[in-house]
Enzyme design. Structure first.
Site, PDB file in Angstrom:
ATOM      1  N   ASN A   9      34.016  79.174  98.200  1.00 12.12           N
ATOM      2  CA  ASN A   9      34.120  78.820  96.786  1.00 12.12           C
ATOM      3  C   ASN A   9      34.883  77.505  96.737  1.00 12.12           C
ATOM      4  OD1 ASN A   9      34.610  78.494  94.094  1.00 12.12           O
ATOM      5  ND2 ASN A   9      35.888  80.325  93.856  1.00 12.12           N
ATOM      6  N   LYS A  11      35.475  75.671  94.358  1.00 12.69           N
ATOM      7  CA  LYS A  11      36.192  75.431  93.090  1.00 12.69           C
ATOM      8  C   LYS A  11      35.921  73.988  92.640  1.00 12.69           C
ATOM      9  CE  LYS A  11      39.340  79.117  94.232  1.00 12.69           C
ATOM     10  NZ  LYS A  11      40.651  79.736  94.086  1.00 12.69           N
ATOM     11  N   HIS A  93      35.335  85.200  88.141  1.00 16.67           N
ATOM     12  CA  HIS A  93      36.482  84.769  88.944  1.00 16.67           C
ATOM     13  C   HIS A  93      37.741  84.806  88.067  1.00 16.67           C
ATOM     14  CE1 HIS A  93      39.172  82.383  91.386  1.00 16.67           C
ATOM     15  NE2 HIS A  93      38.364  82.624  92.399  1.00 16.67           N
ATOM     16  N   GLU A  95      40.095  82.860  87.755  1.00 15.64           N
ATOM     17  CA  GLU A  95      40.415  81.587  87.088  1.00 15.64           C
ATOM     18  C   GLU A  95      39.618  81.442  85.806  1.00 15.64           C
ATOM     19  OE1 GLU A  95      39.762  79.177  90.553  1.00 15.64           O
ATOM     20  OE2 GLU A  95      41.548  80.046  91.467  1.00 15.64           O
ATOM     21  N   GLU A 164      39.488  90.221  94.682  1.00 19.79           N
ATOM     22  CA  GLU A 164      40.381  89.074  94.800  1.00 19.79           C
ATOM     23  C   GLU A 164      41.676  89.363  94.037  1.00 19.79           C
ATOM     24  OE1 GLU A 164      37.932  85.281  95.894  1.00 19.79           O
ATOM     25  OE2 GLU A 164      38.479  85.280  93.789  1.00 19.79           O
ATOM     26  N   GLY A 170      45.190  81.295  96.386  1.00 19.64           N
ATOM     27  CA  GLY A 170      45.806  79.973  96.453  1.00 19.64           C
ATOM     28  C   GLY A 170      47.306  79.996  96.646  1.00 19.64           C
ATOM     29  N   SER A 208      43.564  83.758  99.913  1.00 19.07           N
ATOM     30  CA  SER A 208      44.285  83.206 101.071  1.00 19.07           C
ATOM     31  C   SER A 208      43.734  83.701 102.405  1.00 19.07           C
ATOM     32  CB  SER A 208      45.785  83.487 100.962  1.00 19.07           C
ATOM     33  OG  SER A 208      46.322  82.857  99.799  1.00 19.07           O
TER      34      SER A 208
HETATM   35  P1  13P Z   1      42.027  80.877  98.260  1.00 17.48           P
HETATM   36  O1  13P Z   1      41.252  81.207  99.516  1.00 17.48           O
HETATM   37  O2  13P Z   1      42.306  79.396  98.124  1.00 17.48           O
HETATM   38  O3  13P Z   1      43.222  81.735  98.097  1.00 17.48           O
HETATM   39  O4  13P Z   1      41.040  81.210  97.021  1.00 17.48           O
HETATM   40  C1  13P Z   1      40.416  82.440  96.997  1.00 17.48           C
HETATM   41  C2  13P Z   1      39.439  82.431  95.891  1.00 17.48           C
HETATM   42  O5  13P Z   1      39.793  82.367  94.732  1.00 17.48           O
HETATM   43  C3  13P Z   1      38.008  82.461  96.246  1.00 17.48           C
HETATM   44  O6  13P Z   1      37.217  82.671  95.138  1.00 17.48           O
END
Ligand code: 13P
Length: 246
Positions: A9, A11, A93, A95, A164, A170, A208
């Protein structure tokens, strides 16, 4: 034995040059024992489709509209994604749930719209740290998944689920393999009640996941792959995680 899926992903990261280098680095490292996908920002779908044409790497989007078409400024219809050969669309997601106030019902509608056009939704669920501390983890993820199961009905078995934990995204704070497996088992049990093929459905872990923790997470019985954020932006890291998968 479920074939694992490692999905990047990206982002809101990338540029023409960075994407070309990243994709070339992943392609050069093939073959892998797992399925692979990259979920890229919309403007880069076209070049990603060209770069990955004829390969076994799949590509997808990070969201989609729940609407077919119409006056929805800034949204992208699933039919459009299908024209670019998208195989996956991430929906729900954290976010998007957080920054765009997406409800369980909207996420479910998006998942349904994706499937209607042959795109596999990667449905994200996960609890915040406050919810975990309050002992609400299972209830939260079950509520989030239940909305999607209800919307998809007899097609529920066609989605991919991604657990997640919000507190692990993150942050560098990864769920322990035991913590992740426990939630995956809860989700699997919920899927069993809804889909005849629940035992062959994929439940990914995201939060992570890195080269140094991927193998132990991916060794858990109900973890069928990863949804990778930060570590999917460096070919060497993404490739290392893919090598840890089966
Ligand atoms: P990270 O791997 O940067 O923690 O992000 C995970 C994520 O949100 C994947 O969709």
């Amino acid at each position: 034995m479920r074939r694992q899926l490692i999905a990047g992903n990206w982002k809101m990261h990338g540029s023409h040059q960075a994407n070309a280098e990243l994709l070339a680095g992943i392609l050069a490292a093939r073959p892998f024992a797992c399925d692979l996908a990259v979920c890229v920002p919309y403007p880069y779908l076209s070049e990603t489709a060209v770069a990955l044409a004829g390969s076994d790497l799949r590509w997808g989007a990070q969201d989609c509209s729940a609407h077919e078409q119409g006056a929805y400024t800034g949204e992208v219809a699933v039919a459009m994604l299908a024209e670019f050969g998208c195989r996956y669309a991430i929906v729900g997601h954290s976010e998007r749930r957080l920054y765009h106030a997406e409800s369980d019902q909207l996420v479910a509608d998006k998942a349904k719209a994706a499937l209607a056009h042959g795109i596999t939704p990667i449905v994200c669920v996960g609890e915040t740290l406050a919810q975990r501390d309050a002992g609400q983890t299972d209830a939260v993820v079950k509520r989030q998944l239940s909305a999607v199961i209800h919307a998809l009905g007899h097609c529920a078995g066609e989605m991919v689920v991604a657990y997640e934990p919000v507190w692990a995204i993150g942050t560098g704070k990864v769920a322990t393999p035991q913590q992740a497996q426990a939630v995956h088992a809860v989700l699997r049990a919920q899927l069993r009640a809804a889909a005849a093929n629940a035992d062959s459905m994929k439940i990914l872990y995201g939060g992570s996941m890195k080269p140094d923790n991927a193998a132990t997470l991916l060794a858990q019985p109900d973890i069928d792959g990863g949804l990778i954020g930060g570590a999917s932006l460096k070919a060497a890291d993404f490739v290392a995680i893919c090598r840890a998968a089966s």
